[in-house]
Design a protein around this motif. Structure first.
Motif, PDB file in Angstrom:
ATOM      1  N   HIS A  72       1.427   1.642  11.723  1.00 57.77           N
ATOM      2  CA  HIS A  72       1.544   2.183  10.369  1.00 57.77           C
ATOM      3  C   HIS A  72       2.164   1.125   9.454  1.00 57.77           C
ATOM      4  N   GLY A  73       3.202   0.471   9.948  1.00 63.64           N
ATOM      5  CA  GLY A  73       3.837  -0.577   9.158  1.00 63.64           C
ATOM      6  C   GLY A  73       2.899  -1.730   8.878  1.00 63.64           C
ATOM      7  N   TYR A  74       2.047  -2.052   9.864  1.00 64.20           N
ATOM      8  CA  TYR A  74       1.060  -3.114   9.670  1.00 64.20           C
ATOM      9  C   TYR A  74       0.094  -2.741   8.550  1.00 64.20           C
ATOM     10  N   ALA A  75      -0.386  -1.494   8.594  1.00 64.89           N
ATOM     11  CA  ALA A  75      -1.342  -1.044   7.572  1.00 64.89           C
ATOM     12  C   ALA A  75      -0.726  -1.059   6.176  1.00 64.89           C
ATOM     13  N   ALA A  76       0.536  -0.648   6.073  1.00 66.79           N
ATOM     14  CA  ALA A  76       1.207  -0.650   4.768  1.00 66.79           C
ATOM     15  C   ALA A  76       1.372  -2.074   4.252  1.00 66.79           C
ATOM     16  N   ALA A  77       1.661  -3.008   5.163  1.00 67.18           N
ATOM     17  CA  ALA A  77       1.810  -4.408   4.761  1.00 67.18           C
ATOM     18  C   ALA A  77       0.472  -5.008   4.332  1.00 67.18           C
ATOM     19  N   GLU A  79      -1.922  -3.411   2.909  1.00 64.61           N
ATOM     20  CA  GLU A  79      -2.183  -2.887   1.568  1.00 64.61           C
ATOM     21  C   GLU A  79      -1.359  -3.620   0.512  1.00 64.61           C
ATOM     22  N   MET A  80      -0.111  -3.918   0.832  1.00 63.28           N
ATOM     23  CA  MET A  80       0.729  -4.669  -0.097  1.00 63.28           C
ATOM     24  C   MET A  80       0.154  -6.066  -0.317  1.00 63.28           C
ATOM     25  N   GLY A  81      -0.327  -6.694   0.766  1.00 61.01           N
ATOM     26  CA  GLY A  81      -0.934  -8.009   0.636  1.00 61.01           C
ATOM     27  C   GLY A  81      -2.222  -7.968  -0.164  1.00 61.01           C
ATOM     28  N   ARG A  82      -3.035  -6.938   0.067  1.00 55.02           N
ATOM     29  CA  ARG A  82      -4.296  -6.803  -0.671  1.00 55.02           C
ATOM     30  C   ARG A  82      -4.041  -6.687  -2.172  1.00 55.02           C
ATOM     31  N   TYR A  83      -3.061  -5.836  -2.532  1.00 59.90           N
ATOM     32  CA  TYR A  83      -2.746  -5.652  -3.946  1.00 59.90           C
ATOM     33  C   TYR A  83      -2.207  -6.944  -4.548  1.00 59.90           C
ATOM     34  N   ARG A  84      -1.306  -7.586  -3.834  1.00 60.10           N
ATOM     35  CA  ARG A  84      -0.713  -8.826  -4.333  1.00 60.10           C
ATOM     36  C   ARG A  84      -1.789  -9.901  -4.498  1.00 60.10           C
ATOM     37  N   GLY A  85      -2.727  -9.947  -3.590  1.00 55.68           N
ATOM     38  CA  GLY A  85      -3.821 -10.901  -3.701  1.00 55.68           C
ATOM     39  C   GLY A  85      -4.647 -10.669  -4.948  1.00 55.68           C
ATOM     40  N   TYR A 232      10.767   8.462   8.049  1.00 55.64           N
ATOM     41  CA  TYR A 232       9.949   9.036   6.970  1.00 55.64           C
ATOM     42  C   TYR A 232       8.828   8.066   6.590  1.00 55.64           C
ATOM     43  N   SER A 233       9.167   6.797   6.456  1.00 54.41           N
ATOM     44  CA  SER A 233       8.173   5.793   6.071  1.00 54.41           C
ATOM     45  C   SER A 233       7.048   5.694   7.097  1.00 54.41           C
ATOM     46  N   GLU A 234       7.381   5.842   8.363  1.00 52.91           N
ATOM     47  CA  GLU A 234       6.398   5.736   9.435  1.00 52.91           C
ATOM     48  C   GLU A 234       5.401   6.880   9.413  1.00 52.91           C
ATOM     49  N   GLY A 235       5.738   7.977   8.752  1.00 46.79           N
ATOM     50  CA  GLY A 235       4.860   9.138   8.748  1.00 46.79           C
ATOM     51  C   GLY A 235       5.106  10.077   9.906  1.00 46.79           C
ATOM     52  N   LEU A 236       6.296  10.002  10.526  1.00 50.42           N
ATOM     53  CA  LEU A 236       6.615  10.952  11.595  1.00 50.42           C
ATOM     54  C   LEU A 236       6.617  12.369  11.045  1.00 50.42           C
ATOM     55  N   PRO A 237       6.319  13.369  11.871  1.00 54.18           N
ATOM     56  CA  PRO A 237       6.372  14.759  11.398  1.00 54.18           C
ATOM     57  C   PRO A 237       7.722  15.056  10.755  1.00 54.18           C
ATOM     58  N   LEU A 238       7.714  15.845   9.694  1.00 53.61           N
ATOM     59  CA  LEU A 238       8.944  16.077   8.943  1.00 53.61           C
ATOM     60  C   LEU A 238      10.028  16.751   9.784  1.00 53.61           C
ATOM     61  N   GLN A 374       2.265   7.614   3.053  1.00 59.85           N
ATOM     62  CA  GLN A 374       0.882   8.078   2.907  1.00 59.85           C
ATOM     63  C   GLN A 374      -0.132   6.951   2.996  1.00 59.85           C
ATOM     64  N   LEU A 375       0.337   5.719   3.134  1.00 53.67           N
ATOM     65  CA  LEU A 375      -0.545   4.550   3.096  1.00 53.67           C
ATOM     66  C   LEU A 375      -1.438   4.606   1.872  1.00 53.67           C
ATOM     67  N   ALA A 376      -0.834   4.896   0.747  1.00 58.57           N
ATOM     68  CA  ALA A 376      -1.571   5.082  -0.501  1.00 58.57           C
ATOM     69  C   ALA A 376      -2.130   3.754  -1.002  1.00 58.57           C
ATOM     70  N   PRO A 377      -3.382   3.734  -1.457  1.00 56.84           N
ATOM     71  CA  PRO A 377      -3.938   2.517  -2.056  1.00 56.84           C
ATOM     72  C   PRO A 377      -3.148   2.140  -3.308  1.00 56.84           C
ATOM     73  N   LEU A 378      -2.889   0.862  -3.476  1.00 60.23           N
ATOM     74  CA  LEU A 378      -2.179   0.366  -4.644  1.00 60.23           C
ATOM     75  C   LEU A 378      -3.190  -0.119  -5.667  1.00 60.23           C
ATOM     76  N   THR A 379      -3.043   0.351  -6.887  1.00 56.08           N
ATOM     77  CA  THR A 379      -3.976   0.006  -7.950  1.00 56.08           C
ATOM     78  C   THR A 379      -3.197  -0.290  -9.228  1.00 56.08           C
ATOM     79  N   ALA A 380      -3.904  -0.723 -10.259  1.00 52.91           N
ATOM     80  CA  ALA A 380      -3.258  -0.950 -11.548  1.00 52.91           C
ATOM     81  C   ALA A 380      -2.693   0.348 -12.101  1.00 52.91           C
ATOM     82  N   ALA A 381      -3.361   1.464 -11.790  1.00 55.13           N
ATOM     83  CA  ALA A 381      -2.880   2.769 -12.261  1.00 55.13           C
ATOM     84  C   ALA A 381      -1.752   3.300 -11.387  1.00 55.13           C
ATOM     85  N   GLN A 382      -1.742   2.944 -10.107  1.00 55.73           N
ATOM     86  CA  GLN A 382      -0.704   3.368  -9.166  1.00 55.73           C
ATOM     87  C   GLN A 382      -0.148   2.138  -8.458  1.00 55.73           C
ATOM     88  N   PRO A 383       0.603   1.308  -9.185  1.00 57.54           N
ATOM     89  CA  PRO A 383       1.101   0.056  -8.605  1.00 57.54           C
ATOM     90  C   PRO A 383       2.367   0.279  -7.797  1.00 57.54           C
TER      91      PRO A 383
END
Length: 428
Positions: A72-77, A79-85, A232-238, A374-383
């Protein structure tokens, strides 16, 4: 697979003039160099058995060994790299495909979680290129583990005095001010159980095996707060996050109060930060000066002269840099100064086309707790969340952010570098 684990093949000795396309400048400023320091991504506790024994409760099971980057942490990173690129390509700093000669250099701290995070960021920045970070041999790198190495060792008395000063002169008095936070932590761990093994410990200043100052009692509480935030960040059950007490981002953030206290008392000590952070800050400053009237050569070693440098480190490293800069931020639901997984301290150098003068933007950027979970996509509207540092007189607000005159900004970078806490360093 292409490898960036050696200085010479990775640097490739190219020229900026190789770019055939330059993005439109922002308000007459062109981005021409970036140094980025990123924290590693989401990980489990570094010693879950020790933590569980201390509180008398079993912690949730993770899918990777203690301290390792999770999937999960890899996927979030990524996404951060993709947005930064995307941002850096829009600014004309990076090419549309794989990096060419002289464009990029990446170094990671030797730990698994930092190396894996660097790979994830590279996968996001340059998808399909199969790039890997450079890493030193062994488990300590003087850029990232200076505070554990003899050349930057603390004077015990001075370190203790600096922490006591930040605590208001009394360890007992400081702990009393956090009584409510400690009670909240106890209720989270013990729940409604009438018999509970966990007990508050009196805080005590101690020296660890590396000569660093620590606060026994608070260190455990700080570790627990960070662990709950990572759950919480990992997405473990609440129902597993903070033993069911971390159902919202607000609740999770509140449980990091004692984590923040530890950093306030220790990492925000200017003396401690200058000992542990000068090696890294000096290399950042040298990199930003390259190719400008402020260019300097350090007999102890100089960084590769490239357009984009990525250093993947730890929250401790960023906290030291933050203290040396006098930079504080409050982002989203995080407490002040928080450094989330893959949070990045960015040093962006711009050239003003009209005058030829150089300006610097220093910013901190991080995904929100919700975006990571949520591994949310990062965009100009949701940076990602971000904050700019005002470095002093003459700063201007532009489309690119707050830009400050290079000579003014560099004074802020250099003012607290302790040259007695530097050592020779090579990127080869």
């Amino acid at each position: 697979m292409p490898s960036l684990t050696r200085f010479t093949p990775f640097l490739l000795l190219g020229l900026i003039s190789a770019y055939s396309v330059q993005a439109a400048p922002a308000d007459g400023f062109v981005l021409d160099k970036v140094v980025q320091v990123s924290r590693h991504g989401v990980r489990p506790p570094t010693d879950s058995a020790k933590l569980a024994k201390a509180i008398g409760r079993e912690l949730p099971n993770w899918t990777v060994p203690d301290g390792h980057l999770t999937g999960h942490g890899y996927a979030a990173a990524v996404e951060m790299g993709r947005y930064r690129g995307q941002v850096l390509r829009a600014a004309g700093l990076l090419p549309s495909g794989c990096p060419g000669p002289g464009e990029v250099f990446v170094r990671a701290s030797p730990l698994q979680r930092t190396q894996a995070t660097a790979t994830a960021l590279l996968d996001g920045l340059f998808p399909g290129c199969g790039l890997q970070p450079s890493v030193v041999q062994g488990d300590k790198d003087a850029l990232f583990q200076a505070d554990k190495m003899p050349f930057a060792r603390l004077d015990p008395r001075r370190a203790e005095d600096s922490v006591l000063e930040r605590m208001g002169g009394s360890v007992v008095g400081a702990q009393a001010r956090y009584q409510v936070a400690e009670q909240q932590l106890r209720s989270v761990i013990c729940g409604e159980a009438s018999a509970c093994q966990y007990r508050d410990q009196p805080w005590q200043l101690v020296e660890d095996e590396d000569g660093r100052v620590a606060i026994k009692g608070l260190s455990l509480e700080a570790n627990l707060g960070e662990t709950f935030r990572l759950e919480y960040s990992e997405g473990l059950p609440l129902y597993q996050v903070a033993f069911g007490h971390g159902a919202t981002v607000q609740q999770v953030a509140q449980l990091t109060t004692l984590t923040k206290a530890k950093y306030d008392f220790i990492n925000d000590s200017l003396y401690i930060a200058s000992r542990g952070g000068s090696q890294l800050m000096n290399q950042i400053s040298l990199a930003l000066k390259q190719g400008t009237p402020q260019a300097a050569t350090d007999a102890l070693g100089n960084p590769p002269d490239v357009r984009f440098t990525l250093l993947v480190a730890h929250d401790t490293n960023i906290s030291y840099l933050r203290t040396l800069l006098g930079f504080r931020w409050t982002l989203g639901d995080y407490l002040e100064g928080n450094i989330p997984p893959v949070g990045s301290l960015q040093f962006e150098r711009y050239k003003q086309l009209k005058t030829g003068r150089y300006f610097l933007r220093v910013a901190f950027e991080a995904q929100s707790l919700g975006q990571i979970r949520q591994l949310a996509p990062l965009t100009a509207a949701q940076p990602p969340l971000h904050a700019d540092l005002a470095s002093g007189k003459g700063c201007v607000s532009t489309q690119a952010g707050l830009l400050c005159p290079m000579e003014v900004a560099l004074k802020r970078l250099d003012q607290h570098i302790d040259r007695t806490a530097l050592t020779a360093y090579s990127y080869r």
